[in-house]
Write a protein that holds these residues in place. Structure first.
Motif, PDB file in Angstrom:
ATOM      1  N   LEU A  95       0.805  -1.211   0.000  1.00  0.00           N
ATOM      2  CA  LEU A  95       0.000   0.000   0.000  1.00  0.00           C
ATOM      3  C   LEU A  95       0.844   1.268   0.000  1.00  0.00           C
ATOM      4  O   LEU A  95       0.438   2.278  -0.564  1.00  0.00           O
ATOM      5  N   LYS A  96       2.019   1.217   0.631  1.00  0.00           N
ATOM      6  CA  LYS A  96       2.842   2.421   0.721  1.00  0.00           C
ATOM      7  C   LYS A  96       3.391   2.829  -0.645  1.00  0.00           C
ATOM      8  O   LYS A  96       3.306   3.981  -1.040  1.00  0.00           O
ATOM      9  N   ASP A  97       3.952   1.863  -1.366  1.00  0.00           N
ATOM     10  CA  ASP A  97       4.596   2.144  -2.653  1.00  0.00           C
ATOM     11  C   ASP A  97       3.917   1.308  -3.728  1.00  0.00           C
ATOM     12  O   ASP A  97       4.468   0.347  -4.242  1.00  0.00           O
ATOM     13  N   TRP A  98       2.686   1.682  -4.064  1.00  0.00           N
ATOM     14  CA  TRP A  98       1.906   0.884  -5.007  1.00  0.00           C
ATOM     15  C   TRP A  98       2.380   1.122  -6.438  1.00  0.00           C
ATOM     16  O   TRP A  98       2.937   2.155  -6.768  1.00  0.00           O
ATOM     17  N   ASP A  99       2.174   0.132  -7.268  1.00  0.00           N
ATOM     18  CA  ASP A  99       2.435   0.253  -8.701  1.00  0.00           C
ATOM     19  C   ASP A  99       1.553  -0.761  -9.424  1.00  0.00           C
ATOM     20  O   ASP A  99       0.978  -1.653  -8.808  1.00  0.00           O
TER      21      ASP A  99
END
Length: 251
Positions: free
Chosen positions: A99-103
């Motif tokens: 969730l923090k660094d979504w892609d």
């Protein structure tokens, strides 16, 4: 009284009038700006409009900037980030890693890989034993969008693309199941092979469902989690059914 005596008196009278006018103007300006005399700016309070950039924030921006970074390093960093997310899916636990660094690179790769493996033969073949590439692509992304909208309508606290990221990455176990099924179908196609495929697909289906709920369950209100998990269950069940019922052309 002569005109010579009246002239100095007129001059003095004019001077008195001018002096009175100046005194009135000074008193009016003093009343207008009387409140400003008590205003003082402390040295500890920064004045608005400062255009200087602190050194700390400038260095942080330079560290986060990728304009001067070689393309190879950028690609390797993105690949490492995608690989870490795959690891989190294979070992699901309550975490905010996805969730923090979504892609959407990982979900795109998984969707394309799954669609290619479900492509049983040529595109124009009428005897193709599996769904076409576009059908799988639409089912995966349309289903993920519907689940995301349902989650937002139920009061979910995560963003639209964060939900798509989690749902897409959690297709990884089912993609592995599809790979195993393809290898088993290449070897032979009988009752024993079907039972093994059934066990593998059921296990990976449960894995995908548990992994996605581990990341998404905490974002839903406690009294609505069942309503949010049920569409996820159906989403992965449809994909699992396509994998299980797949038969390559010629079988």
């Amino acid at each position: 009284m002569t005109s010579e005596d009246s002239t100095p008196r007129r001059l003095s009278w004019r001077r008195e009038k001018m002096a009175e006018t100046e005194e009135r103007e000074e008193s009016g300006s003093k009343q207008l700006f009387a409140g400003l005399s008590d205003v003082s700016i402390s040295g500890d309070i920064p004045v608005e409009g400062e255009i200087t950039v602190p050194m700390g924030s400038q260095s942080q921006e330079e560290e986060n900037s990728t304009l001067d970074e070689p393309v190879k390093e950028t690609i390797m960093r993105d690949l490492k980030a995608v690989g870490k997310k795959f690891v989190h899916v294979m070992y699901p636990k309550k975490s905010t890693a996805l969730l923090k660094d979504w892609d959407l690179w990982g979900p795109l790769v998984l969707c394309v890989t799954l669609a290619l493996m479900l492509q049983g033969g040529s595109v124009d073949s009428k005897e193709d034993g599996g769904p076409q590439f576009a059908e799988v692509f639409v089912i995966v992304w349309f289903g993920a969008v519907v689940i995301t909208l349902n989650s937002k309508l139920l009061g979910g606290t995560i963003s639209f693309f964060q939900s798509l990221c989690v749902l897409g990455y959690c297709i990884l176990p089912l993609t592995v199941a599809m790979l195993v099924c393809r290898l088993l179908l290449i070897a032979s196609s009988n009752t024993v092979t079907f039972i093994i495929r059934l066990v593998v697909v059921a296990t990976m289906f449960a894995w995908s469902t548990l992994a996605s709920t581990a990341f998404l369950a905490d974002s839903q209100p406690p009294n609505r989690r069942a309503l949010a998990v049920y569409p996820i269950f159906l989403f992965y069940f449809v994909i699992s059914w396509m994998i299980l019922t797949f038969t390559p052309s010629g079988h």
